[in-house]
Each structure stands twice: as structure tokens, then as C-alpha cells.
Design a protein around this motif. Structure first.
Motif, PDB file in Angstrom:
ATOM      1  N   VAL A  33       0.847  -1.209   0.149  1.00  0.00           N
ATOM      2  CA  VAL A  33       0.128  -0.052   0.116  1.00  0.00           C
ATOM      3  C   VAL A  33       0.807   1.385   0.048  1.00  0.00           C
ATOM      4  CG1 VAL A  33      -1.699   1.390   1.279  1.00  0.00           C
ATOM      5  CG2 VAL A  33      -1.902  -1.114   1.057  1.00  0.00           C
ATOM      6  N   ALA A  34       1.865   1.291   0.930  1.00  0.00           N
ATOM      7  CA  ALA A  34       2.811   2.577   0.849  1.00  0.00           C
ATOM      8  C   ALA A  34       3.204   2.923  -0.516  1.00  0.00           C
ATOM      9  CB  ALA A  34       3.735   2.300   2.041  1.00  0.00           C
ATOM     10  N   ALA A  35       3.820   1.710  -1.094  1.00  0.00           N
ATOM     11  CA  ALA A  35       4.521   2.040  -2.422  1.00  0.00           C
ATOM     12  C   ALA A  35       3.410   2.204  -3.488  1.00  0.00           C
ATOM     13  CB  ALA A  35       5.114   0.854  -2.949  1.00  0.00           C
ATOM     14  N   ILE A  36       2.164   1.607  -3.507  1.00  0.00           N
ATOM     15  CA  ILE A  36       1.212   2.175  -4.628  1.00  0.00           C
ATOM     16  C   ILE A  36       0.966   3.493  -4.298  1.00  0.00           C
ATOM     17  CG2 ILE A  36      -1.128   1.583  -5.158  1.00  0.00           C
ATOM     18  CD1 ILE A  36      -0.788  -1.265  -4.260  1.00  0.00           C
ATOM     19  N   ARG A  37       0.508   4.155  -2.956  1.00  0.00           N
ATOM     20  CA  ARG A  37       0.078   5.357  -2.858  1.00  0.00           C
ATOM     21  C   ARG A  37       1.421   6.152  -2.904  1.00  0.00           C
ATOM     22  NH1 ARG A  37      -4.394   6.235   0.503  1.00  0.00           N
ATOM     23  NH2 ARG A  37      -3.693   8.073   1.115  1.00  0.00           N
ATOM     24  N   ASN A  38       2.281   5.888  -2.703  1.00  0.00           N
ATOM     25  CA  ASN A  38       3.671   6.875  -3.056  1.00  0.00           C
ATOM     26  C   ASN A  38       3.836   7.178  -4.512  1.00  0.00           C
ATOM     27  OD1 ASN A  38       3.945   7.383  -0.380  1.00  0.00           O
ATOM     28  ND2 ASN A  38       5.629   5.598  -0.209  1.00  0.00           N
ATOM     29  N   HIS A  39       3.489   6.260  -5.385  1.00  0.00           N
ATOM     30  CA  HIS A  39       3.770   6.232  -6.825  1.00  0.00           C
ATOM     31  C   HIS A  39       2.195   6.690  -7.455  1.00  0.00           C
ATOM     32  CE1 HIS A  39       7.395   4.066  -5.513  1.00  0.00           C
ATOM     33  NE2 HIS A  39       8.026   4.776  -6.726  1.00  0.00           N
ATOM     34  N   GLY A  40       1.388   7.284  -6.793  1.00  0.00           N
ATOM     35  CA  GLY A  40       0.256   7.767  -7.534  1.00  0.00           C
ATOM     36  C   GLY A  40      -0.951   6.759  -7.498  1.00  0.00           C
ATOM     37  N   GLY A  41      -0.944   5.571  -7.023  1.00  0.00           N
ATOM     38  CA  GLY A  41      -1.832   4.819  -7.160  1.00  0.00           C
ATOM     39  C   GLY A  41      -3.078   4.897  -5.996  1.00  0.00           C
ATOM     40  N   GLU A  42      -4.095   4.149  -6.203  1.00  0.00           N
ATOM     41  CA  GLU A  42      -5.083   4.165  -5.214  1.00  0.00           C
ATOM     42  C   GLU A  42      -5.610   2.610  -5.027  1.00  0.00           C
ATOM     43  OE1 GLU A  42      -9.337   6.109  -3.995  1.00  0.00           O
ATOM     44  OE2 GLU A  42      -8.340   7.037  -5.828  1.00  0.00           O
ATOM     45  N   VAL A  43      -5.627   2.031  -3.964  1.00  0.00           N
ATOM     46  CA  VAL A  43      -6.069   0.872  -3.501  1.00  0.00           C
ATOM     47  C   VAL A  43      -7.608   0.912  -3.469  1.00  0.00           C
ATOM     48  CG1 VAL A  43      -6.243  -0.982  -1.584  1.00  0.00           C
ATOM     49  CG2 VAL A  43      -4.289   0.221  -2.286  1.00  0.00           C
ATOM     50  N   LEU A  44      -8.173   0.273  -4.510  1.00  0.00           N
ATOM     51  CA  LEU A  44      -9.720   0.003  -4.800  1.00  0.00           C
ATOM     52  C   LEU A  44     -10.432  -0.945  -3.657  1.00  0.00           C
ATOM     53  CD1 LEU A  44     -10.734   0.889  -8.056  1.00  0.00           C
ATOM     54  CD2 LEU A  44     -10.747   2.298  -6.032  1.00  0.00           C
ATOM     55  N   LYS A  45      -9.845  -2.023  -3.455  1.00  0.00           N
ATOM     56  CA  LYS A  45     -10.581  -3.131  -3.085  1.00  0.00           C
ATOM     57  C   LYS A  45      -9.418  -4.287  -2.417  1.00  0.00           C
ATOM     58  CE  LYS A  45     -14.027  -4.493  -4.999  1.00  0.00           C
ATOM     59  NZ  LYS A  45     -15.100  -3.618  -4.045  1.00  0.00           N
ATOM     60  N   TYR A  46      -9.799  -4.798  -1.264  1.00  0.00           N
ATOM     61  CA  TYR A  46      -9.000  -5.863  -0.808  1.00  0.00           C
ATOM     62  C   TYR A  46     -10.143  -7.105  -1.005  1.00  0.00           C
ATOM     63  CZ  TYR A  46      -6.065  -2.647   1.615  1.00  0.00           C
ATOM     64  OH  TYR A  46      -5.246  -1.561   2.044  1.00  0.00           O
ATOM     65  N   MET A  47      -9.536  -8.226  -1.363  1.00  0.00           N
ATOM     66  CA  MET A  47     -10.556  -9.403  -1.747  1.00  0.00           C
ATOM     67  C   MET A  47      -9.792 -10.700  -1.054  1.00  0.00           C
ATOM     68  SD  MET A  47     -10.950  -8.428  -5.558  1.00  0.00           S
ATOM     69  CE  MET A  47      -9.039  -8.057  -5.369  1.00  0.00           C
ATOM     70  N   GLY A  48      -9.879 -10.879   0.313  1.00  0.00           N
ATOM     71  CA  GLY A  48      -9.005 -12.047   0.905  1.00  0.00           C
ATOM     72  C   GLY A  48      -7.743 -11.317   0.905  1.00  0.00           C
ATOM     73  N   ASP A  49      -6.716 -12.169   0.243  1.00  0.00           N
ATOM     74  CA  ASP A  49      -5.481 -11.825   0.164  1.00  0.00           C
ATOM     75  C   ASP A  49      -5.072 -11.010  -0.977  1.00  0.00           C
ATOM     76  OD1 ASP A  49      -3.729 -14.700  -1.623  1.00  0.00           O
ATOM     77  OD2 ASP A  49      -5.844 -14.395  -1.357  1.00  0.00           O
ATOM     78  N   GLY A  50      -6.329 -10.766  -1.962  1.00  0.00           N
ATOM     79  CA  GLY A  50      -5.892 -10.099  -3.346  1.00  0.00           C
ATOM     80  C   GLY A  50      -6.303  -8.590  -3.059  1.00  0.00           C
ATOM     81  N   LEU A  51      -5.550  -7.927  -3.752  1.00  0.00           N
ATOM     82  CA  LEU A  51      -5.645  -6.455  -3.776  1.00  0.00           C
ATOM     83  C   LEU A  51      -5.640  -5.978  -5.130  1.00  0.00           C
ATOM     84  CD1 LEU A  51      -2.969  -4.218  -1.753  1.00  0.00           C
ATOM     85  CD2 LEU A  51      -3.580  -3.536  -4.230  1.00  0.00           C
ATOM     86  N   LEU A  52      -6.690  -4.827  -5.223  1.00  0.00           N
ATOM     87  CA  LEU A  52      -6.866  -4.166  -6.764  1.00  0.00           C
ATOM     88  C   LEU A  52      -6.589  -2.777  -6.337  1.00  0.00           C
ATOM     89  CD1 LEU A  52      -8.026  -4.181  -9.750  1.00  0.00           C
ATOM     90  CD2 LEU A  52     -10.475  -3.836  -8.536  1.00  0.00           C
ATOM     91  N   ALA A  53      -6.003  -2.364  -7.351  1.00  0.00           N
ATOM     92  CA  ALA A  53      -5.085  -0.795  -7.401  1.00  0.00           C
ATOM     93  C   ALA A  53      -5.238  -0.250  -8.780  1.00  0.00           C
ATOM     94  CB  ALA A  53      -3.791  -0.429  -6.637  1.00  0.00           C
ATOM     95  N   VAL A  54      -5.631   0.895  -8.785  1.00  0.00           N
ATOM     96  CA  VAL A  54      -5.431   1.557 -10.202  1.00  0.00           C
ATOM     97  C   VAL A  54      -4.595   2.835 -10.099  1.00  0.00           C
ATOM     98  CG1 VAL A  54      -7.575   0.874 -10.806  1.00  0.00           C
ATOM     99  CG2 VAL A  54      -7.669   2.956  -9.738  1.00  0.00           C
ATOM    100  N   PHE A  55      -4.076   3.264 -11.093  1.00  0.00           N
ATOM    101  CA  PHE A  55      -3.206   4.286 -11.412  1.00  0.00           C
ATOM    102  C   PHE A  55      -3.490   5.107 -12.324  1.00  0.00           C
ATOM    103  CE2 PHE A  55      -0.588   1.181  -9.362  1.00  0.00           C
ATOM    104  CZ  PHE A  55       0.162   1.924  -8.427  1.00  0.00           C
ATOM    105  N   PRO A  56      -4.731   6.081 -12.242  1.00  0.00           N
ATOM    106  CA  PRO A  56      -5.182   7.071 -13.278  1.00  0.00           C
ATOM    107  C   PRO A  56      -4.111   7.431 -14.505  1.00  0.00           C
ATOM    108  CG  PRO A  56      -6.205   7.369 -11.160  1.00  0.00           C
ATOM    109  CD  PRO A  56      -4.891   6.637 -11.104  1.00  0.00           C
ATOM    110  N   ILE A  57      -4.546   7.691 -15.646  1.00  0.00           N
ATOM    111  CA  ILE A  57      -3.664   8.058 -16.682  1.00  0.00           C
ATOM    112  C   ILE A  57      -4.486   9.405 -17.126  1.00  0.00           C
ATOM    113  CG2 ILE A  57      -2.647   8.142 -18.764  1.00  0.00           C
ATOM    114  CD1 ILE A  57      -2.269   5.055 -17.912  1.00  0.00           C
ATOM    115  N   ASP A  58      -4.048  10.540 -16.730  1.00  0.00           N
ATOM    116  CA  ASP A  58      -4.648  11.526 -17.376  1.00  0.00           C
ATOM    117  C   ASP A  58      -3.861  13.037 -17.636  1.00  0.00           C
ATOM    118  OD1 ASP A  58      -4.979  12.966 -14.752  1.00  0.00           O
ATOM    119  OD2 ASP A  58      -6.672  12.133 -14.295  1.00  0.00           O
ATOM    120  N   GLU A  59      -4.420  14.172 -17.829  1.00  0.00           N
ATOM    121  CA  GLU A  59      -3.425  15.261 -18.036  1.00  0.00           C
ATOM    122  C   GLU A  59      -2.935  15.860 -16.685  1.00  0.00           C
ATOM    123  OE1 GLU A  59      -7.645  16.883 -18.243  1.00  0.00           O
ATOM    124  OE2 GLU A  59      -6.583  14.956 -18.835  1.00  0.00           O
ATOM    125  N   TYR A  60      -3.489  15.433 -15.723  1.00  0.00           N
ATOM    126  CA  TYR A  60      -3.069  15.958 -14.427  1.00  0.00           C
ATOM    127  C   TYR A  60      -2.119  15.107 -13.670  1.00  0.00           C
ATOM    128  CZ  TYR A  60      -7.716  18.459 -14.733  1.00  0.00           C
ATOM    129  OH  TYR A  60      -8.669  19.043 -15.329  1.00  0.00           O
TER     130      TYR A  60
END
Length: 394
Positions: free
Chosen positions: A242-269
Motif C-alpha cells: 500500500v505504501a508503495a502504491i500510494r507513494n507512486h500515485g496509485g489508489e487501492v480500491l479493494k481487498y479481496m481476501g489476500d487479493g489487492l486491486l489498485a489503479v493508477f489513473p492516466i490523465d493530463e493531471y
């Protein structure tokens, strides 16, 4: 004391202090209006407990001519001797007013009085800020006026903290809502929900890099160790990502047991796809190293862990999905489905980091072609790439 200015201040508080654009500005303007009305204030503090997994409370400190200091305290403060000898503990626990004049020997029971006396403070009063729900937060008021606060000034303070408590409660509730949404659904999703995106089907498309990971051997681990230990392992394991994901601009959307889904938006901002995908890969390297260092004593053995993460890039549908009045703010779409299938392939190959052809093509260098694999639910096989510096553990 200027009765007309006190009346104006009370009306301003009842109206919500709407001329102040932020909590800090509200604190500053409120104290400045008090001084203008004749209250000889030196240092004012507002202390509010919050509903947050890491933060016990927040404090706002005002002094004349200075910026409002905003700070947070974690739960370790509950073990601090200074907290338990503070006048505020009486306010929090009993909802009582505490007055401590610096020339009164009885005030010596509070160590903070020595510090205030050294600053030239003559009087200190802590007043409760009771919230409608029953929670009691606190405020502190000091003066350097010779002889301390007069009876008239104390009466004015006591009358003003009642409307002040209402405004502080509204600000606190708003921040608590934002904090809880940030904690449970993520920052970007929380902003959208607070902004009114709360109806089922309210979605938008977004171009993003997708991260989908899981812990290797989790089913076996869950079967042979106590549930409490499994939870502890999962928390430490997710900390590695989580720390690595957030520090690099990602957002954790969901924990599914031991699974983790995160997205890193791509846009002009946030940057173009190459910049974003490079940050995603950096986060994957950091997470891989952190998980490799993770170890947990279980029985007589020390358990080590491995995980796998699939990286992909594409269009996703991002928003409210669910049934009835129970909604989930998540993302769906073929790109998410492919990432999930790639993660299973990573497990089959014994690889830690795999990427789709699309991701590897954007974030070039350091990849080896692992071949094409049939993907359930997709008509075409998917070409999968692995990191050159990683050998298969299958």
C-alpha cells in the motif's frame, strides 16, 4: 468588553463562520474577533478527537500574529504521562471546566503550568466542547493579562464556546466523513462520493494502469494457523504494497481476501501513460523487495512469503455498482478481467511480476517474453511478459 462585538461574534458563529474558507482560517478569524471584542487572549487551542485508524486527534493552536498551527496525535498519546497530567484529560473524561492560574499553588499539579508561566501567562482555562452525539472535545484559553481573566471575560468565554462547539462539530463531522471514505474506498473515490456521486450506475470511464496481486500459498496458510495470525500476516503483507502504491500515485480500491486491486489513473493531471506505468513498475519493485523481507514467527518456524502481481493498462469503468441501497465504488471492464487472468498466469509460472503486452510496450526495457497463453473468457491468447531479473520459481 465590547458587548456589540460579542453579539456580532455570536451571530457569526451561529451562522457557521462562513466567511472563513478553511478550518485554520475559521480558528484564526474566531480568535481575532474575540480579541477585538475585548478578550485578552494569548494562546488558544482546540483539541478534537477523530475517527481514524492511525490518528487519535487533531489540534489547532492560535497565537496573535502567527499562523494557526495544525497538528495530529496518534494513539500513543494515550500512554503518554504528559497527556494524563494535562488539564484536558479532565475535560475529555468528565466534561468539566478546569482553571489554573499560574500564581495559584494548586495549579502545580499540572506540569504545563510551569511552561506557561515561563511564557508570561497568568491564567489558563480549559473548557469542554460538547458535541450533540455525546462526545466531549476540549479547548484551552490563556492570557497574559495581569491578574488573569476577569469574571466578565470568563463568562463571555463560556457563552461563546457553546456556538463554537456547534461549528467545530460540523467541521469535524465533515472531515470524519472524508477520512472514513478515504480509509475504506480511497481518496479519489471518496472525493467523488462526497461530491454527490452516490447513485447506482453513476460511473465514468478512465484510462488507468491496473495492479492486481495476491499472496502465494494463502489457502494453505489459512488452514494451518489461527485466524488471528492470518489477519496479522495479511496486515503486514498489505503494508508492503500500500505504501508503495500510494507513494507512486496509485489508489487501492479493494481487498479481496489476500487479493489487492489498485489503479493508477492516466490523465493530463497525473502524467502520460509512460510516466504512470514507470511509477507502477517502481512500486512493483519496492513491493517485491518488501514482501521478500517479510517474515513472521509461526510456531517453531519463521514463515517467509511470496506474492504475485499482474500489471495491465486500459480503459475501465469506475463508479457505483451494486444492488438496492448497498453499493460499492469500484472498477470493472475487460481490462480488469484481463489483469485478473494475468495474475493467475503469474501464479502458474511462479513469477512475482508479470505484465500484459500493452503495459510492457509502454514501459519498455527489463522484460522477457514469456509466450502466449489462452485466457478464459477472451477469444485471443494473451502475450505475457516477465521481469528479466526474475527467474521462475515454479
Amino acid at each position: 468588553m465590547d458587548a456589540s462585538k460579542l453579539h456580532e461574534l455570536t451571530d457569526w458563529l451561529i451562522d457557521g463562520g462562513r466567511s472563513a474558507a478553511s478550518p485554520s482560517r475559521f480558528m484564526a478569524e474566531c480568535c481575532e474577533r474575540m480579541v477585538a471584542a475585548g478578550l485578552p487572549l494569548w494562546r488558544v487551542g482546540v483539541f478534537v478527537r477523530t475517527l481514524h485508524p492511525d490518528i487519535y486527534g487533531r489540534n489547532f493552536i492560535w497565537k496573535p500574529g502567527a499562523e494557526v498551527e495544525v497538528g495530529t496525535v496518534d494513539y500513543n498519546i494515550l500512554e503518554s504521562p504528559g497527556f494524563h497530567t494535562s488539564p484536558l484529560i479532565i475535560v475529555f473524561q468528565q466534561g468539566l471546566e478546569v482553571r489554573a492560574r499560574t500564581d495559584d499553588p494548586r495549579s502545580e499539579r499540572f506540569p504545563i503550568i510551569d511552561e506557561l508561566r515561563a511564557e508570561g501567562v497568568t491564567d489558563y482555562v480549559a473548557l469542554p466542547l460538547p458535541f450533540i452525539g455525546g462526545t466531549v472535545n476540549g479547548s484551552s484559553w490563556t492570557t497574559k493579562q495581569p491578574g488573569g481573566f476577569t469574571d466578565e471575560q470568563l463568562a463571555a468565554l463560556r457563552s461563546l464556546v457553546k456556538p463554537l462547539a456547534r461549528v467545530v462539530e460540523i467541521i469535524t463531522l465533515t472531515r470524519t466523513a472524508a477520512s472514513l471514505l478515504d480509509t475504506y474506498v480511497g481518496n479519489r473515490a471518496g472525493e467523488r462520493i462526497l461530491g454527490g456521486q452516490i447513485r447506482r450506475g453513476h460511473t465514468e470511464t478512465m484510462n488507468a494502469a491496473i495492479w492486481l496481486s495476491d499472496l502465494r500459498g494463502f489457502t494453505s496458510l489459512s488452514d494451518r494457523v489461527p485466524a488471528e495470525t492470518v489477519v496479522d500476516v495479511l496486515n503486514h503483507y498489505f503494508d508492503c504494497q500500500v505504501a508503495a502504491i500510494r507513494n507512486h500515485g496509485g489508489e487501492v480500491l479493494k481487498y479481496m481476501g489476500d487479493g489487492l486491486l489498485a489503479v493508477f489513473p492516466i490523465d493530463e493531471y497525473v502524467g502520460d501513460e509512460q510516466q504512470v506505468c514507470s511509477r507502477v513498475l517502481e512500486a512493483a519493485h519496492e513491493s517485491r523487495a518488501s514482501v521478500a523481507e517479510l517474515q513472521c514467527p509461526i510456531g517453531d518456524a519463521v514463515e517467509r512469503f511470496r506474492f504475485g502481481v499482474a500489471l495491465h493498462v486500459g480503459r475501465i469503468l469506475y463508479g457505483n455498482i451494486g444492488g438496492g441501497n448497498r453499493l460499492d465504488f469500484t472498477c470493472i471492464g475487460p481490462a480488469v478481467n484481463l489483469a485478473a487472468r494475468l495474475e493467475k498466469i503469474a501464479s502458474q509460472l511462479g513469477r512475482t511480476v508479470v505484465a500484459s503486452e500493452g503495459f510492457a510496450g509502454i514501459c519498455r526495457g527489463g522484460w522477457s517474453d514469456l509466450g502466449e497463453f489462452p485466457v478464459a473468457g477472451f477469444s485471443k491468447a494473451a502475450r505475457v511478459y516477465g521481469l528479466v531479473d526474475e527467474k521462475s520459481a515454479a
